[in-house]
Scaffold this motif. Structure first.
Motif, short mmCIF file in Angstrom:
data_model
loop_
_atom_site.label_atom_id
_atom_site.label_comp_id
_atom_site.label_asym_id
_atom_site.label_seq_id
_atom_site.Cartn_x
_atom_site.Cartn_y
_atom_site.Cartn_z
N PRO A 185 0.84 -1.22 0.00
CA PRO A 185 0.00 0.00 0.00
C PRO A 185 0.87 1.26 0.00
O PRO A 185 2.04 1.23 0.39
N TRP A 186 0.27 2.35 -0.44
CA TRP A 186 0.96 3.63 -0.51
C TRP A 186 0.52 4.51 0.65
O TRP A 186 -0.65 4.48 1.06
N PHE A 430 -5.43 3.04 -6.55
CA PHE A 430 -4.23 2.37 -7.02
C PHE A 430 -4.66 1.01 -7.58
O PHE A 430 -5.35 0.24 -6.92
N TRP A 431 -4.20 0.72 -8.80
CA TRP A 431 -4.66 -0.45 -9.54
C TRP A 431 -3.47 -1.33 -9.93
O TRP A 431 -2.35 -0.84 -10.11
N GLN A 440 -6.02 -0.51 -3.61
CA GLN A 440 -6.07 0.52 -2.57
C GLN A 440 -6.91 1.68 -3.06
O GLN A 440 -6.79 2.12 -4.22
N ALA A 441 -7.78 2.16 -2.21
CA ALA A 441 -8.62 3.32 -2.51
C ALA A 441 -8.70 4.18 -1.25
O ALA A 441 -8.97 3.67 -0.16
N TRP A 481 3.78 10.65 -2.19
CA TRP A 481 3.41 9.37 -1.62
C TRP A 481 4.50 8.36 -1.92
O TRP A 481 5.20 8.45 -2.93
N LYS A 482 4.63 7.38 -1.04
CA LYS A 482 5.60 6.32 -1.26
C LYS A 482 5.00 4.99 -0.77
O LYS A 482 4.01 4.97 -0.02
#
Length: 505
Positions: A185-186, A430-431, A440-441, A481-482
């Motif tokens: 995840p970010w 994120f896809w 991730q949403a 973001w990372k």
């Protein structure tokens, strides 16, 4: 003739029954030989009307005449021409399967015609290829009367129990949904403030040392990528800066804005050295060709313009869109230019000819974002509530990224097959690029003191390593973001439920 037959019978001649059978045989042969089989006349399309006496005495006479017309009218279309038959897939495996199952081999065309005439229907076969159709399947232990071939004379109890004994099941030859890869995840790493307007454009240095941002405050700011410190502020535009690009082969940076200006900046002297004049309205996007010294810009006037970087000459005017060109990308191979417009279409362009290679009309709303994969020959387009993946060079549709119900302002993808989509309402997704799974949403956090309406993602880009995501937002900040380095598949398991697969092509 009848008088002669009668006189012959009374005079001890041939038997009357024998002569009558000869007459019927000759009449049947005459009818079959001299039947009207011309397709041009109306009678040729009608059924042959036979003598009632002949039909009652010889039931096969009607079928004989029908067989004659069938061969006379359709003999030249019973088989396909060789040019068409050669393009059809071979039916070898299907024949082998039929023989292995103990079924009869396909019969001769005349035999099939005879069965058709006698009322025996040919066995229908389902078209080849996987299907998601629901089919009836008999549960174990169901009686023979439960099937669809049950006779009308079966008992009423069997007919009443038929819905309980039959069940709907999906065919077993459907495609299996591809399992997505696991991605960490970010999380938010840094928030950078400094602009006084919406951050509408971002670009990363080819050496991955700094990045630039353009905003609604008409300035371009250069930031250190490692620390987030401001290095320099460039002024020159008199309206919102909408597009930025840094050349990998020259010390040049290009910018465009709503003031109709396209500027070339020398990063060694930090001054404007060239202007590209030609757009009739605001310029919303620009891109550099990866191998040629060519600059492509698009804007509100509905055209994309191709410029020679050095001579400032307008090489092509790519006209065809009926709305604002909101985003465009360039790549090495055809289609070298891809444009997305608010007219809901994506166009693929032939750079040498300056003409359209193809138009993609799958989107229902305006296309605001485009991105190309760094290693694959694919790209994605985003509009309101819809993100679609395409395959080059023909622009074949691959799959949908379903679930992000917002106005998609920006798309970015890195070489780890992570696709990012940013919405106008601050939503982020994120896809997994290959499977289309959203792992991730989340929603961005607006800067304290800003309005809730200013929580929108306006621009985004990955750095050269693909490990950091830079987002320009409507709250006048830049957020970096990372990936969470402590995440593992055990601590953050993949939440994926396989569904019935969609065909990707």
């Amino acid at each position: 003739m009848a008088a002669q037959v009668a006189s012959g019978a009374t005079n001890g001649g041939p038997d009357l029954n024998h002569l009558e059978s000869m007459m019927l045989s000759n009449a049947r042969r005459t009818k079959s030989v001299y039947a009207n089989t011309t397709g041009g006349s109306t009678d040729g399309r009608k059924r042959i009307k036979l003598d009632p006496g002949l039909a009652s005495s010889d039931p096969d006479l009607d079928k004989t005449a029908l067989s004659l017309r069938l061969h006379a009218e359709y003999s030249d279309v019973q088989t396909l021409p060789e040019a068409i038959a050669s393009k059809l897939p071979a039916a070898g495996p299907r024949k082998k399967k039929a023989k292995a199952a103990g079924e009869e081999a396909p019969s001769h065309p005349e035999e099939q015609a005879r069965k058709l005439i006698e009322g025996i229907p040919a066995k229908s076969t389902a078209p080849g290829g996987p299907s998601n159709a629901l089919v009836l399947s008999r549960k174990p232990g169901a009686g023979p009367s439960a099937g669809p071939s049950a006779k009308p004379g079966t008992s009423s109890n069997a007919q009443r129990n038929e819905p309980q004994q039959m069940s709907l099941a999906r065919r077993g030859d459907v495609l299996a949904a591809p399992r997505p890869d696991w991605h960490p995840p970010w999380k938010l790493m840094r928030v950078i403030s400094g602009h006084l307007g919406w951050v509408r454009a971002l670009a990363v240095d080819p050496d991955n040392k700094f990045f630039v941002s353009g905003a609604g405050d008409r300035t371009i700011k250069i930031w250190d990528l490692a620390t987030g410190n401001l290095r320099l502020t460039l002024t020159g535009h008199i309206s919102t800066v909408r597009g930025l690009a840094i050349s990998p082969r020259h010390p040049y940076m290009f910018s465009c804005g709503e003031d109709k200006m396209v500027k070339c900046w020398d990063l060694e002297t930090n001054k404007v050295i060239r202007h590209y004049h030609g757009h009739l309205s605001g310029v919303y996007t620009l891109a550099l060709h990866p191998t040629l010294d060519v600059l492509v810009t698009g804007g509100r006037d509905g055209v994309a313009r191709v410029w020679d970087m050095r001579t400032r000459s307008n090489i092509h005017v790519l006209a065809g869109h009926t709305g604002t060109v909101s985003d465009l990308v360039c790549q090495e191979a055809d289609p070298q230019i891809i444009t997305g417009s608010l007219d809901s279409t994506v166009r693929l362009w032939d750079l040498a000819a300056g003409k359209t290679m193809g138009v993609l009309t799958h989107h229902k709303k305006g296309v605001r974002a485009l991105t190309t994969h760094p290693t694959e020959f694919t790209f994605a387009s985003g509009s309101t509530g819809s993100i679609k993946q395409w395959k080059c060079p023909e622009g074949a549709f691959m799959q949908n990224f379903e679930g992000h119900n917002a106005i998609i302002n920006t798309l970015s993808v890195n070489d780890q097959n992570v696709l990012f989509s940013g919405g106008d309402n601050g939503s982020m997704s994120f896809w997994d690029w290959k499977s289309g799974h959203r792992f991730q949403a989340l929603d961005t956090t607006a800067q304290p003191g800003s309005l809730d309406a200013e929580s929108g993602i306006m621009s985004s880009t990955f750095d050269l390593s693909g490990s950091r995501l830079i987002c320009g937002e409507a709250d006048k900040t830049i957020k970096i973001w990372k990936e969470d380095e402590n995440a593992t598949p055990e601590t953050h398991p993949l939440e994926w439920k396989p569904t019935f697969a969609r065909r990707k092509f």
